[in-house]
Enzyme design. Structure first.
Site, short mmCIF file in Angstrom:
data_model
loop_
_atom_site.label_atom_id
_atom_site.label_comp_id
_atom_site.label_asym_id
_atom_site.label_seq_id
_atom_site.Cartn_x
_atom_site.Cartn_y
_atom_site.Cartn_z
N TYR A 109 0.86 -1.18 0.00
CA TYR A 109 0.00 0.00 0.00
C TYR A 109 0.89 1.23 0.00
CZ TYR A 109 -3.37 3.49 1.67
OH TYR A 109 -4.14 4.61 1.81
N ASP A 151 -2.35 -1.43 -3.89
CA ASP A 151 -2.78 -0.06 -4.20
C ASP A 151 -1.52 0.78 -4.27
OD1 ASP A 151 -3.69 2.51 -4.28
OD2 ASP A 151 -4.88 2.39 -2.43
#
Length: 264
Positions: A109, A151
């Site tokens: 992330y 992400d």
């Protein structure tokens, strides 16, 4: 073997969606981001009941990553090396045995980096991406199947946003951000979704605000990068867009790949 990345945006708030999706989609390995909980409060029992092994790198209220796997974990590594002062839970690596040798899967992330004029946030994003590049360079020397899933908070190209002009002042679309992503890919990775389509209009995130989902005002920021050994086994990639229309959805949707691998 089906491997999926999904920014769940709060796993405890969306455990019903997650378990429903696990049953429907039947992935072998899932990389979750923004679990937003400490390890002890992760709802592992509901997930383990579906046949998954669970490893987490959690953090209270924000960040946090996890890997769910039907395969047993041979090894788990938490935290991106290179900065001992960085206490953000943004990285977890799992190693699995397959019929073709080791498979390494990372759930990551990346920092958002906004606002770009903040003296800490945007430099932290770029520094984190530089650390990831150095780490990936080392891992590629192992010549194993490696999947970097997560992400990335990177809009790689104008075609990856419905309205790219709206993102010109955003950290996700800055030239330095996009260059860092290209440098990472140029180490030898294949970007899975763009490996199967170059069409515009493929998005993985729609904001909760201003009817973005209803207007299809999306961006593509969730990516899976494949090492050459993983790319040799790459069969397909897809975006499970329908999940965004569910009740109490995450603002991201699952992105899936299929690799021609079997558990050992």
């Amino acid at each position: 073997m089906k491997i999926v990345t999904w920014n769940i945006n709060g796993v405890r708030a969306r455990i019903g969606n997650l378990t429903h999706w696990l049953t429907e989609s039947a992935p072998d390995i899932v990389c979750l981001q923004e679990i937003k909980t400490v390890d002890e409060q992760f709802p592992r029992a509901e997930i383990e009941a579906l046949g998954y092994n669970v490893e987490t790198n959690g953090q209270k209220s924000f960040n946090g990553v996890a890997i769910l796997s039907k395969l047993p974990f041979d090894e788990v590594n938490r935290g991106l090396p290179g900065d001992d002062a960085d206490d953000h839970a943004r990285f977890i690596e799992g190693v699995f045995s397959t019929d073709q040798g080791a498979l390494r899967v990372v759930s990551l992330y990346l920092p958002n980096g906004n606002p770009i004029d903040d003296e800490r946030k945007f430099p932290y994003k770029l520094a984190w991406m530089a650390r990831l590049e150095r780490w990936a360079q080392e891992r590629l020397r192992l010549e194993e199947a490696l999947v970097l899933a997560g992400d990335y908070n990177v809009i790689p190209e104008p075609a990856d946003a419905r309205f790219p002009e709206n993102w010109l002042g955003d950290a996700l679309f800055q030239p330095q951000t996009r260059q860092a992503f290209r440098r990472l890919k140029n180490l030898g990775f294949t970007e899975a979704v763009r490996g199967v389509t170059d069409s515009p209009g493929v998005y993985t995130f729609w904001d909760y605000q201003a009817g973005a989902w209803q207007k299809n005002n999306g961006i593509r920021i969730d990516h899976l990068l494949l090492s050459p050994e993983a790319a040799n086994r790459f069969a397909s990639a897809s975006v499970e867009k329908h999940v965004r229309a569910w009740e109490k959805p995450s603002d991201h949707v699952p992105v899936a790949i299929e690799l021609s691998l079997q558990p050992a």
